[in-house]
Design a protein around this motif. Structure first.
Motif, PDB file in Angstrom:
ATOM      1  N   VAL A   1      49.393  32.258  42.853  1.00  0.00           N
ATOM      2  CA  VAL A   1      48.084  32.551  42.473  1.00  0.00           C
ATOM      3  C   VAL A   1      47.648  33.884  42.844  1.00  0.00           C
ATOM      4  CG1 VAL A   1      45.924  31.762  42.419  1.00  0.00           C
ATOM      5  CG2 VAL A   1      47.358  30.349  42.269  1.00  0.00           C
ATOM      6  N   ALA A   2      47.893  34.282  43.840  1.00  0.00           N
ATOM      7  CA  ALA A   2      47.239  35.809  44.279  1.00  0.00           C
ATOM      8  C   ALA A   2      48.191  36.755  43.469  1.00  0.00           C
ATOM      9  CB  ALA A   2      47.591  36.028  45.705  1.00  0.00           C
ATOM     10  N   GLU A   3      49.537  36.499  43.264  1.00  0.00           N
ATOM     11  CA  GLU A   3      50.364  37.483  42.457  1.00  0.00           C
ATOM     12  C   GLU A   3      49.585  37.726  41.055  1.00  0.00           C
ATOM     13  OE1 GLU A   3      54.389  36.163  42.698  1.00  0.00           O
ATOM     14  OE2 GLU A   3      54.728  37.234  44.609  1.00  0.00           O
ATOM     15  N   LYS A   4      49.559  36.252  40.527  1.00  0.00           N
ATOM     16  CA  LYS A   4      48.833  36.497  39.187  1.00  0.00           C
ATOM     17  C   LYS A   4      47.556  37.023  39.130  1.00  0.00           C
ATOM     18  CE  LYS A   4      50.863  32.476  36.529  1.00  0.00           C
ATOM     19  NZ  LYS A   4      50.472  31.199  35.733  1.00  0.00           N
ATOM     20  N   GLU A   5      46.654  36.968  40.004  1.00  0.00           N
ATOM     21  CA  GLU A   5      45.445  37.481  39.847  1.00  0.00           C
ATOM     22  C   GLU A   5      45.631  39.083  39.876  1.00  0.00           C
ATOM     23  OE1 GLU A   5      42.262  36.541  39.507  1.00  0.00           O
ATOM     24  OE2 GLU A   5      43.139  34.599  39.066  1.00  0.00           O
ATOM     25  N   LYS A   6      46.506  39.635  40.714  1.00  0.00           N
ATOM     26  CA  LYS A   6      46.971  40.977  40.800  1.00  0.00           C
ATOM     27  C   LYS A   6      47.232  41.554  39.495  1.00  0.00           C
ATOM     28  CE  LYS A   6      48.399  43.008  44.673  1.00  0.00           C
ATOM     29  NZ  LYS A   6      49.313  43.483  45.861  1.00  0.00           N
ATOM     30  N   MET A   7      48.144  40.822  38.679  1.00  0.00           N
ATOM     31  CA  MET A   7      48.682  41.289  37.469  1.00  0.00           C
ATOM     32  C   MET A   7      47.410  40.920  36.347  1.00  0.00           C
ATOM     33  SD  MET A   7      50.873  42.288  35.683  1.00  0.00           S
ATOM     34  CE  MET A   7      51.991  42.650  36.779  1.00  0.00           C
ATOM     35  N   LYS A   8      46.573  40.082  36.476  1.00  0.00           N
ATOM     36  CA  LYS A   8      45.552  40.113  35.615  1.00  0.00           C
ATOM     37  C   LYS A   8      44.450  41.279  35.800  1.00  0.00           C
ATOM     38  CE  LYS A   8      42.030  36.651  33.836  1.00  0.00           C
ATOM     39  NZ  LYS A   8      41.459  35.587  34.183  1.00  0.00           N
ATOM     40  N   ASP A   9      44.420  41.540  37.066  1.00  0.00           N
ATOM     41  CA  ASP A   9      43.582  42.702  37.461  1.00  0.00           C
ATOM     42  C   ASP A   9      44.143  44.097  36.421  1.00  0.00           C
ATOM     43  OD1 ASP A   9      41.751  41.263  38.844  1.00  0.00           O
ATOM     44  OD2 ASP A   9      42.595  41.987  40.690  1.00  0.00           O
ATOM     45  N   LYS A  10      45.613  44.193  36.938  1.00  0.00           N
ATOM     46  CA  LYS A  10      45.975  45.596  36.208  1.00  0.00           C
ATOM     47  C   LYS A  10      46.076  45.368  34.628  1.00  0.00           C
ATOM     48  CE  LYS A  10      50.175  47.695  36.777  1.00  0.00           C
ATOM     49  NZ  LYS A  10      51.635  48.054  37.624  1.00  0.00           N
ATOM     50  N   VAL A  11      46.291  44.203  34.078  1.00  0.00           N
ATOM     51  CA  VAL A  11      46.085  44.029  32.666  1.00  0.00           C
ATOM     52  C   VAL A  11      44.600  44.369  31.992  1.00  0.00           C
ATOM     53  CG1 VAL A  11      45.971  42.606  30.662  1.00  0.00           C
ATOM     54  CG2 VAL A  11      47.903  42.447  32.428  1.00  0.00           C
ATOM     55  N   GLU A  12      43.431  43.976  32.894  1.00  0.00           N
ATOM     56  CA  GLU A  12      42.180  44.311  32.712  1.00  0.00           C
ATOM     57  C   GLU A  12      41.886  45.869  32.758  1.00  0.00           C
ATOM     58  OE1 GLU A  12      39.989  41.775  35.265  1.00  0.00           O
ATOM     59  OE2 GLU A  12      40.273  40.048  33.936  1.00  0.00           O
ATOM     60  N   LYS A  13      42.649  46.411  33.670  1.00  0.00           N
ATOM     61  CA  LYS A  13      42.399  47.693  33.828  1.00  0.00           C
ATOM     62  C   LYS A  13      42.919  48.516  32.646  1.00  0.00           C
ATOM     63  CE  LYS A  13      42.408  48.575  38.972  1.00  0.00           C
ATOM     64  NZ  LYS A  13      43.014  49.159  40.096  1.00  0.00           N
ATOM     65  N   ILE A  14      43.995  48.153  32.037  1.00  0.00           N
ATOM     66  CA  ILE A  14      44.713  48.559  30.958  1.00  0.00           C
ATOM     67  C   ILE A  14      43.821  48.648  29.685  1.00  0.00           C
ATOM     68  CG2 ILE A  14      46.648  48.220  29.343  1.00  0.00           C
ATOM     69  CD1 ILE A  14      48.172  47.888  31.795  1.00  0.00           C
ATOM     70  N   LEU A  15      43.226  47.208  29.581  1.00  0.00           N
ATOM     71  CA  LEU A  15      42.634  46.975  28.352  1.00  0.00           C
ATOM     72  C   LEU A  15      41.197  47.869  28.508  1.00  0.00           C
ATOM     73  CD1 LEU A  15      42.882  42.984  28.345  1.00  0.00           C
ATOM     74  CD2 LEU A  15      44.050  44.580  26.833  1.00  0.00           C
ATOM     75  N   LYS A  16      40.719  48.095  29.491  1.00  0.00           N
ATOM     76  CA  LYS A  16      39.462  49.000  29.538  1.00  0.00           C
ATOM     77  C   LYS A  16      39.505  50.561  29.143  1.00  0.00           C
ATOM     78  CE  LYS A  16      37.221  46.772  33.724  1.00  0.00           C
ATOM     79  NZ  LYS A  16      36.905  47.265  35.344  1.00  0.00           N
ATOM     80  N   HIS A  17      40.887  50.883  28.660  1.00  0.00           N
ATOM     81  CA  HIS A  17      41.086  52.116  27.981  1.00  0.00           C
ATOM     82  C   HIS A  17      40.827  52.080  26.664  1.00  0.00           C
ATOM     83  CE1 HIS A  17      43.502  52.642  31.672  1.00  0.00           C
ATOM     84  NE2 HIS A  17      43.543  54.154  31.466  1.00  0.00           N
TER      85      HIS A  17
END
Length: 534
Positions: free
Chosen positions: A268-284
């Protein structure tokens, strides 16, 4: 009492060859390399099959490109290595003339060997050659013409150059089609000469005649599962970042847990880290994400939910060119969206080429971007077509930068040879003999072209020399009919920049080899055994 034992200066295993022995070794190596590629010269030149050994055993290349042949043939002779390097430089500088430059350099050395047998010193030969090079370069410059002020005539010049370049390649039967492709592609560059904007994609199937030019950029990839298959008004984020879950990558690390629930928490922690990364990408604010590395299932699903087209594992050359043509930049971190330039294009859609689906980026900011798709029956045919087209594109780009043209078919070489012969007649001293040898070497190129076509080279070259001495400075060899003809009427045109580079490179390489009077083969350095660290 005087010892008669010779004093040994060099270490054991070191060898030395002096004077005549060294020169003979060099001449033999250089002449052998020239003879190796000589039969590929001209519109009727033959091809070579290169069969690989070692790790790539069984790979076969069929080519008549001098640089490709010499690059793949391992040579041990020092003079041969110099000629191989010279052909590679010719390929990098102007893209064509690799066979001509190798043959010319070997002919210079063949003539030099005869002069040295007559006890003429190498420095005298070199002095005569330098005078001959100046005369030849001036003669070539005087017969060059420049039509760049007239767009229609200049385009016809470019077409003729492309036809001439391709006439000695595998594409000779389709030279009209490929000449138009090459000229259209280079014309789109608007004089920039930036060949990075022209992409070449090779797809097996159909025939060479089915090759085409696509305006825009093609990427040999597909969008992810459940993602948009077509995007209009695309805003593209180009990245080189790992998109697998951020696993613990410390070498040799271990994680001990006392229950399966803890493993679930880690996931779950790994998934959350990846979700945060994708959200950062989408903010572009991007609607297309192209990554150099793999995109795993979970982030692919997140991009699909957000309606973003995500493309994984785009080869590095592909995304560098994509960044160039779309005006974007390759990023690895996503914390500062305001500092990142997104690439743009009007439409991204899927197109079918043969049995493969590719993505087409049309309406890119760099308007000159285009893709040439080469079709063919076998991989060997496609690879050789790629090499041939690359030569044509390089020569055309060089001509757009330096727009002067000269005539081919042995015409330019005979212009230079006749000019050097006339200058030699007015030169006192032994240098005149070297200049005459230089002219004979230049005249060998039309001789080889005629020999490769199966015609009587002695007859044709003597007719050609007579025509040039009578003022016919556009006369050359018509290899379709086996006679001399006006190259201007036949449209056999070559780039002045290529011819000049052939002359200068060949004479410089031959001069370097001729200067050598000693070959020392050093003893291999012995490996020092590791004595351990303090």
């Amino acid at each position: 009492m005087v010892s008669l034992n010779p004093v040994r200066i060099l270490k054991t295993n070191a060898e030395e060859e002096k004077a005549e022995t060294a020169r003979l070794d060099l001449f033999v190596g250089a002449i052998a390399i020239g003879d190796l590629v000589k039969s590929t010269l001209g519109p009727k030149g033959m091809d070579k099959i290169l069969v690989a050994h070692g790790r790539t055993a069984g790979d076969v290349q069929v080519t008549n490109d001098g640089a490709t042949i010499l690059k793949n043939v391992g040579v041990d002779n020092p003079a041969a290595k110099i000629l191989v390097d010279m052909s590679r430089v010719q390929d990098d500088e102007v893209g064509d003339g690799t066979t001509s430059v190798t043959v010319l350099a070997s002919e210079f050395l063949r003539e030099a060997e005869k002069l040295i047998d007559q006890k003429i010193h190498p420095q005298t030969i070199i002095a005569g050659w330098r005078m001959a090079v100046d005369v030849a370069r001036t003669a070539l410059k005087n017969v060059a013409s420049d039509n760049s002020a007239d767009p229609e005539r200049f385009r016809e010049d470019l077409m003729n150059i492309a036809r001439t370049t391709l006439s000695s390649k595998i594409l000779s039967h389709h030279k009209e089609h490929f000449s138009k492709l090459a000229v259209d592609a280079v014309t789109r560059l608007k004089g920039s000469g930036n060949l990075s904007a022209i992409q070449i994609i090779k797809k097996r199937g159909a025939t060479l005649a089915d090759s085409f030019l696509d305006e825009g950029f093609l990427l040999d990839k597909k969008p992810g599962v459940h993602q948009p298959q077509k995007i209009t008004d695309a805003k593209i984020l180009i990245a080189n970042t790992p998109m697998d879950t951020d696993k613990i990558k410390v070498f040799g690390s271990r994680v001990r847990v006392d229950s399966m629930a803890k493993i679930a928490e880690l996931e779950v922690a790994e998934k959350e880290k990846m979700k945060d990364k994708v959200e950062k990408i989408l903010k572009h604010g991007c609607n297309v994400f192209i990554n150099r590395q793999l995109i795993y299932n979970y982030p692919e699903q997140l991009f699909a939910d957000a309606g973003v087209m995500a493309i994984e594992h785009a080869d590095f050359d592909g995304i560098e060119r994509l960044a160039l043509v779309t005006g974007g930049e390759i990023v690895s971190t996503f914390d500062n969206p305001e500092l990142v330039s997104l690439g743009k294009c009007k439409t991204i859609e899927q197109v079918m080429i043969g049995e493969d689906t590719l993505l087409r980026f049309s309406g890119v900011p760099l308007g000159e971007a285009c893709t040439v798709v080469i079709r063919g029956a076998t991989q060997q045919i496609i690879d050789e077509a790629d090499r041939s087209l690359h030569d044509a594109l390089c020569v055309l780009a060089a001509t757009v930068q330096e727009s002067r043209i000269v005539y081919g078919g042995g015409c330019s070489e005979m212009v230079m040879a006749c000019a050097v012969m006339r200058a030699a007649a007015a030169t006192p001293g032994k240098e005149a003999v070297a200049m005459e040898a230089f002219a004979r070497a230049l005249a060998q190129l039309p001789t080889v072209i005629a020999d490769n076509a199966g015609f009587d080279s002695a007859q044709l070259v003597s007719e050609l020399r007579a025509a040039h001495n009578s003022g016919g400075c556009t006369m050359g060899l018509n290899m379709e009919r086996g006679e001399i003809g006006c190259m201007k009427k036949l449209g056999v045109t070559e780039s002045w920049a290529v011819k000049r580079q052939v002359l200068l490179s060949a004479s410089e390489a031959a001069e370097m080899i001729l200067r050598v009077d000693n070959i020392m083969r050093a003893a291999p350095r012995k490996r020092v055994k590791d004595r351990g660290h303090c």
